[in-house]
Design a protein around this motif. Structure first.
Motif, PDB file in Angstrom:
ATOM      1  N   GLN A  50     -19.076 115.323 -25.269  1.00 55.61           N
ATOM      2  CA  GLN A  50     -19.026 114.732 -23.930  1.00 55.61           C
ATOM      3  C   GLN A  50     -19.725 113.381 -23.951  1.00 55.61           C
ATOM      4  O   GLN A  50     -20.898 113.291 -24.301  1.00 55.61           O
ATOM      5  CB  GLN A  50     -19.699 115.672 -22.930  1.00 55.61           C
ATOM      6  N   CYS A  51     -18.988 112.345 -23.571  1.00 51.26           N
ATOM      7  CA  CYS A  51     -19.533 110.987 -23.553  1.00 51.26           C
ATOM      8  C   CYS A  51     -19.488 110.435 -22.125  1.00 51.26           C
ATOM      9  O   CYS A  51     -18.476 110.588 -21.424  1.00 51.26           O
ATOM     10  CB  CYS A  51     -18.740 110.077 -24.488  1.00 51.26           C
ATOM     11  N   GLN A  52     -20.583 109.794 -21.710  1.00 52.35           N
ATOM     12  CA  GLN A  52     -20.685 109.230 -20.361  1.00 52.35           C
ATOM     13  C   GLN A  52     -20.630 107.698 -20.437  1.00 52.35           C
ATOM     14  O   GLN A  52     -21.176 107.097 -21.359  1.00 52.35           O
ATOM     15  CB  GLN A  52     -21.995 109.658 -19.688  1.00 52.35           C
ATOM     16  N   TYR A  53     -19.991 107.100 -19.459  1.00 53.05           N
ATOM     17  CA  TYR A  53     -19.852 105.642 -19.437  1.00 53.05           C
ATOM     18  C   TYR A  53     -20.212 105.106 -18.051  1.00 53.05           C
ATOM     19  O   TYR A  53     -20.286 105.853 -17.069  1.00 53.05           O
ATOM     20  CB  TYR A  53     -18.429 105.223 -19.817  1.00 53.05           C
ATOM     21  N   GLU A  54     -20.416 103.784 -17.999  1.00 51.08           N
ATOM     22  CA  GLU A  54     -20.741 103.128 -16.738  1.00 51.08           C
ATOM     23  C   GLU A  54     -19.476 102.942 -15.897  1.00 51.08           C
ATOM     24  O   GLU A  54     -18.350 102.989 -16.397  1.00 51.08           O
ATOM     25  CB  GLU A  54     -21.398 101.775 -17.006  1.00 51.08           C
TER      26      GLU A  54
END
Length: 223
Positions: A35-39
């Motif tokens: 799981q990757c989070q971005y702006e």
């Protein structure tokens, strides 16, 4: 190598714009998710999952096309734009799946002639833990069979053998004599067991003689 403050700021801002786990571990035949989070500024751009040691030369495996789930073989990706997160799933893991991967978000300008974006490296490891768990499970099953099936059966057999070979008891709890002599009738002329023979003494003989003499006198007087 010296970096200008502007370039250094660009690199730092890019690395902070996308975050994810530095490493993940799966088991042979199993699956894992990254799981990757971005702006928010990257919400409308494509997200990628690529493999390689270097960010610039890694090979794209799968990429998003909107918020729908996209799949390439055993690898799938899905962008959850409302949560500013995209998730990569790898299924049916093999030992060859271990290696270096990248979560990437790419911006494109000038009709694709020049692009920029951000990425984060993820190390994937695959362990044979599932096989070890299978062996451990087999050992546990054998132990359960030993405790709940084999051991009671063994104790039952031992109890049956002891019961068959138990000493027999007669009435009242006494054990019968194995060799008990048989009783037979006494021989003529022999006293019965337990009875003392009568042996008259002199006084008894005198008493008998006097009684016999008196009886004879009565008989003669009557005649």
């Amino acid at each position: 190598m010296w970096l200008s403050p502007a370039l250094l700021l660009l690199c730092l801002s890019g690395s902070l714009s996308l975050t994810g786990p530095s490493s993940v571990t799966g088991t042979l035949g199993g699956s894992l998710s990254v799981q990757c989070q971005y702006e928010e500024e990257y919400q409308s751009y494509k997200k990628y999952w690529c493999r390689g040691q270097n960010e610039g030369t890694c090979d794209n495996i799968v990429e998003t096309q909107g918020e729908a789930k996209e799949k390439n073989g055993r690898v799938s990706i899905r962008d959850h734009a409302d949560r500013l997160t995209f998730i990569v799933t790898m299924e049916n893991l093999t030992a060859d799946d271990a290696g270096s991967y990248w979560c990437r978000v790419r911006k494109t300008w000038y009709l694709g002639f020049w692009s920029s974006g951000t990425s984060v490296q993820v190390k994937v490891s695959v362990s044979p833990e599932k096989a070890m768990m299978f062996l451990s499970s087999s050992s546990s099953v054998h132990l359960l069979l030993l405790v709940f099936l084999k051991l009671p059966l063994f104790l039952t057999l031992v109890g049956a053998v002891l019961w068959v070979n138990r000493p027999l008891k007669g009435p009242g709890g006494s054990q019968p004599d194995k060799e008990k002599p048989s009783r037979s009738a006494p021989s003529p002329g022999k006293p019965c067991p337990g009875i003392q023979p009568f042996r008259p003494d002199r006084r008894d003989l005198q008493t008998l003689d006097s009684r016999a003499g008196g009886q004879q006198s009565l008989d003669s007087g009557g005649t």
